[in-house]
Design a protein around this motif. Structure first.
Motif, PDB file in Angstrom:
ATOM      1  N   GLN A   1       0.828  -1.201   0.000  1.00 15.08           N
ATOM      2  CA  GLN A   1       0.000   0.000   0.000  1.00 15.08           C
ATOM      3  C   GLN A   1       0.865   1.255   0.000  1.00 15.08           C
ATOM      4  N   GLN A   2       1.946   1.217   0.769  1.00 14.69           N
ATOM      5  CA  GLN A   2       2.866   2.351   0.795  1.00 14.69           C
ATOM      6  C   GLN A   2       3.511   2.552  -0.566  1.00 14.69           C
ATOM      7  N   GLN A   3       3.856   1.434  -1.223  1.00 14.82           N
ATOM      8  CA  GLN A   3       4.436   1.551  -2.555  1.00 14.82           C
ATOM      9  C   GLN A   3       3.424   2.147  -3.536  1.00 14.82           C
ATOM     10  N   ASP A   4       2.160   1.677  -3.426  1.00  7.88           N
ATOM     11  CA  ASP A   4       1.117   2.232  -4.306  1.00  7.88           C
ATOM     12  C   ASP A   4       0.932   3.726  -4.035  1.00  7.88           C
ATOM     13  N   ASP A   5       0.893   4.077  -2.762  1.00  7.56           N
ATOM     14  CA  ASP A   5       0.733   5.494  -2.412  1.00  7.56           C
ATOM     15  C   ASP A   5       1.912   6.311  -2.921  1.00  7.56           C
ATOM     16  N   GLN A   6       3.110   5.726  -2.795  1.00  4.52           N
ATOM     17  CA  GLN A   6       4.295   6.441  -3.258  1.00  4.52           C
ATOM     18  C   GLN A   6       4.264   6.620  -4.772  1.00  4.52           C
ATOM     19  N   GLN A   7       3.824   5.571  -5.468  1.00  8.30           N
ATOM     20  CA  GLN A   7       3.714   5.672  -6.918  1.00  8.30           C
ATOM     21  C   GLN A   7       2.695   6.738  -7.320  1.00  8.30           C
ATOM     22  N   GLN A   8       1.570   6.778  -6.600  1.00  6.11           N
ATOM     23  CA  GLN A   8       0.573   7.806  -6.889  1.00  6.11           C
ATOM     24  C   GLN A   8       1.130   9.199  -6.627  1.00  6.11           C
ATOM     25  N   ASP A   9       1.860   9.324  -5.512  1.00  9.27           N
ATOM     26  CA  ASP A   9       2.474  10.625  -5.210  1.00  9.27           C
ATOM     27  C   ASP A   9       3.469  11.019  -6.295  1.00  9.27           C
ATOM     28  N   ASP A  10       4.268  10.038  -6.722  1.00  5.87           N
ATOM     29  CA  ASP A  10       5.250  10.321  -7.776  1.00  5.87           C
ATOM     30  C   ASP A  10       4.545  10.725  -9.073  1.00  5.87           C
ATOM     31  N   GLN A  11       3.435  10.010  -9.373  1.00  8.65           N
ATOM     32  CA  GLN A  11       2.695  10.329 -10.600  1.00  8.65           C
ATOM     33  C   GLN A  11       2.097  11.722 -10.513  1.00  8.65           C
ATOM     34  N   GLN A  12       1.559  12.064  -9.347  1.00  8.47           N
ATOM     35  CA  GLN A  12       0.997  13.403  -9.157  1.00  8.47           C
ATOM     36  C   GLN A  12       2.075  14.473  -9.293  1.00  8.47           C
ATOM     37  N   GLN A  13       3.251  14.174  -8.728  1.00 10.57           N
ATOM     38  CA  GLN A  13       4.352  15.126  -8.859  1.00 10.57           C
ATOM     39  C   GLN A  13       4.770  15.295 -10.317  1.00 10.57           C
ATOM     40  N   ASP A  14       4.817  14.148 -11.043  1.00 12.08           N
ATOM     41  CA  ASP A  14       5.167  14.231 -12.465  1.00 12.08           C
ATOM     42  C   ASP A  14       4.125  15.045 -13.234  1.00 12.08           C
ATOM     43  N   ASP A  15       2.831  14.783 -12.926  1.00 13.07           N
ATOM     44  CA  ASP A  15       1.770  15.543 -13.604  1.00 13.07           C
ATOM     45  C   ASP A  15       1.876  17.022 -13.275  1.00 13.07           C
ATOM     46  N   GLN A  16       2.153  17.324 -12.010  1.00 15.75           N
ATOM     47  CA  GLN A  16       2.282  18.727 -11.614  1.00 15.75           C
ATOM     48  C   GLN A  16       3.454  19.392 -12.309  1.00 15.75           C
ATOM     49  N   GLN A  17       4.570  18.646 -12.400  1.00 16.41           N
ATOM     50  CA  GLN A  17       5.736  19.198 -13.097  1.00 16.41           C
ATOM     51  C   GLN A  17       5.435  19.446 -14.570  1.00 16.41           C
ATOM     52  N   GLN A  18       4.687  18.520 -15.186  1.00 22.89           N
ATOM     53  CA  GLN A  18       4.310  18.716 -16.583  1.00 22.89           C
ATOM     54  C   GLN A  18       3.410  19.943 -16.737  1.00 22.89           C
ATOM     55  N   ASP A  19       2.446  20.086 -15.800  1.00 25.01           N
ATOM     56  CA  ASP A  19       1.577  21.266 -15.849  1.00 25.01           C
ATOM     57  C   ASP A  19       2.383  22.542 -15.677  1.00 25.01           C
ATOM     58  N   ASP A  20       3.303  22.521 -14.726  1.00 23.78           N
ATOM     59  CA  ASP A  20       4.141  23.701 -14.505  1.00 23.78           C
ATOM     60  C   ASP A  20       4.982  24.011 -15.740  1.00 23.78           C
ATOM     61  N   GLN A  21       5.500  22.925 -16.351  1.00 22.33           N
ATOM     62  CA  GLN A  21       6.327  23.130 -17.546  1.00 22.33           C
ATOM     63  C   GLN A  21       5.491  23.704 -18.680  1.00 22.33           C
ATOM     64  N   GLN A  22       4.260  23.200 -18.822  1.00 22.85           N
ATOM     65  CA  GLN A  22       3.373  23.728 -19.867  1.00 22.85           C
ATOM     66  C   GLN A  22       3.035  25.191 -19.610  1.00 22.85           C
ATOM     67  N   GLN A  23       2.811  25.538 -18.357  1.00 18.93           N
ATOM     68  CA  GLN A  23       2.535  26.936 -18.023  1.00 18.93           C
ATOM     69  C   GLN A  23       3.734  27.819 -18.324  1.00 18.93           C
ATOM     70  N   ASP A  24       4.935  27.303 -17.967  1.00 19.72           N
ATOM     71  CA  ASP A  24       6.156  28.066 -18.271  1.00 19.72           C
ATOM     72  C   ASP A  24       6.312  28.256 -19.779  1.00 19.72           C
ATOM     73  N   ASP A  25       6.063  27.168 -20.522  1.00 27.52           N
ATOM     74  CA  ASP A  25       6.183  27.262 -21.986  1.00 27.52           C
ATOM     75  C   ASP A  25       5.156  28.263 -22.540  1.00 27.52           C
ATOM     76  N   GLN A  26       3.928  28.205 -21.991  1.00 27.63           N
ATOM     77  CA  GLN A  26       2.899  29.124 -22.463  1.00 27.63           C
ATOM     78  C   GLN A  26       3.264  30.567 -22.148  1.00 27.63           C
ATOM     79  N   GLN A  27       3.807  30.798 -20.954  1.00 29.48           N
ATOM     80  CA  GLN A  27       4.236  32.148 -20.591  1.00 29.48           C
ATOM     81  C   GLN A  27       5.344  32.630 -21.508  1.00 29.48           C
TER      82      GLN A  27
END
Length: 280
Positions: free
Chosen positions: A171-197
């Protein structure tokens, strides 16, 4: 309930029999051992039996009696050694049966259930009618069954705990994977915002540049598009008025003012012209 067999003087027969033999000092030690044991002086009894054990023909009895005395003290391992010595030196099946029996009792007190069971069986082989040995053997089997059941329960608890820990880890591994995925998604969103700016800034800069170029072009067109011989725009100089032109402009202004005054007077019905003091 486990019953401990406590029987010691039977293997000495009687004091008179001993006194009729040789080596009186050794015989006296054996008799002193019996008396000390009956008076609960256990260490003294064990020492007396050890010293009297050199008497020929009584080695097994002395060893057995010493083991019985040691059983009542803290010298549990020495007691087992004394019983084994008695078994090795004796041809008497009754004495050997009792030595095996008391060894089993000592094993049982030490928590060595399987060893106790083997010793009770040996006691019954020497003396099949030994009721106490048979009773303790039955009790030992019950204890062994309880011990095995407890061990199985403990093993199951350990297994369940391991499964729980494994599930928690997964369960901890699953939670960690979800956290990592959320972080990756957030980084992608941030990168897209930076690119758009960056794109917006580039577009804004391009528009500003085009606007500046358009203004410069309009300025060039406002200057008449005149160029010098080198192709550079000619500087347009402000035109200077001559004195004659200035006088003519003033005269025109005065005439206009007189017309205005005349109109004003006419409205008042005076029909007269009034001269208005000039303010310049």
């Amino acid at each position: 309930m486990i019953r401990f067999f406590s029987y010691i003087s039977i293997f000495l027969f009687s004091a008179s029999t001993l006194l009729g033999q040789t080596n009186l000092e050794l015989k006296k030690k054996l008799i002193d051992g019996v008396n000390s044991f009956n008076e609960a002086e256990l260490e003294s009894a064990a020492n007396s039996f050890a010293e009297g054990g050199e008497l020929e023909g009584y080695e097994d009895i002395a060893a057995y009696n010493r083991g019985r005395a040691l059983m009542e003290t803290e010298n549990k391992e020495e007691a087992l050694g004394a019983f084994k010595n008695a078994i090795d030196k004796s041809e008497n099946s009754v004495l050997k049966s009792h030595a095996w029996y008391n060894s089993g009792n000592q094993n049982l007190m030490n928590g060595e259930i399987e060893t106790a069971i083997d010793n009770y069986k040996s006691a019954l082989r020497e003396e099949p009618s030994f009721a106490e040995a048979r009773n303790n053997l039955s009790e030992a089997y019950k204890l062994l069954q309880q011990q095995q059941q407890q061990q199985e329960n403990q093993d199951q608890e350990n297994k369940d705990q391991e499964n729980d820990e494994q599930q928690q880890d997964e369960q901890q591994q699953d939670d960690q994977q979800q956290d990592d995925q959320q972080q990756d998604d957030q980084q992608q969103d941030d990168q897209q915002q930076d690119d758009q700016q960056q794109d917006d800034q580039q577009q804004e800069g391009q528009e500003n540049q085009e606007s500046e170029e358009e203004e410069e072009k309009e300025d060039d067109e406002g200057k008449g598009g005149q160029e010098d011989e080198n192709g550079e725009p000619k500087e347009v100089k402000e035109k200077q008025l001559s004195k004659e032109e200035m006088a003519r402009i003033l005269e025109n202004l005065e005439n206009e003012e007189e017309k205005i005054q005349a109109k004003l007077m006419k409205k008042k019905g005076s029909g007269k012209k009034k001269t208005i003091e000039k303010q310049w």
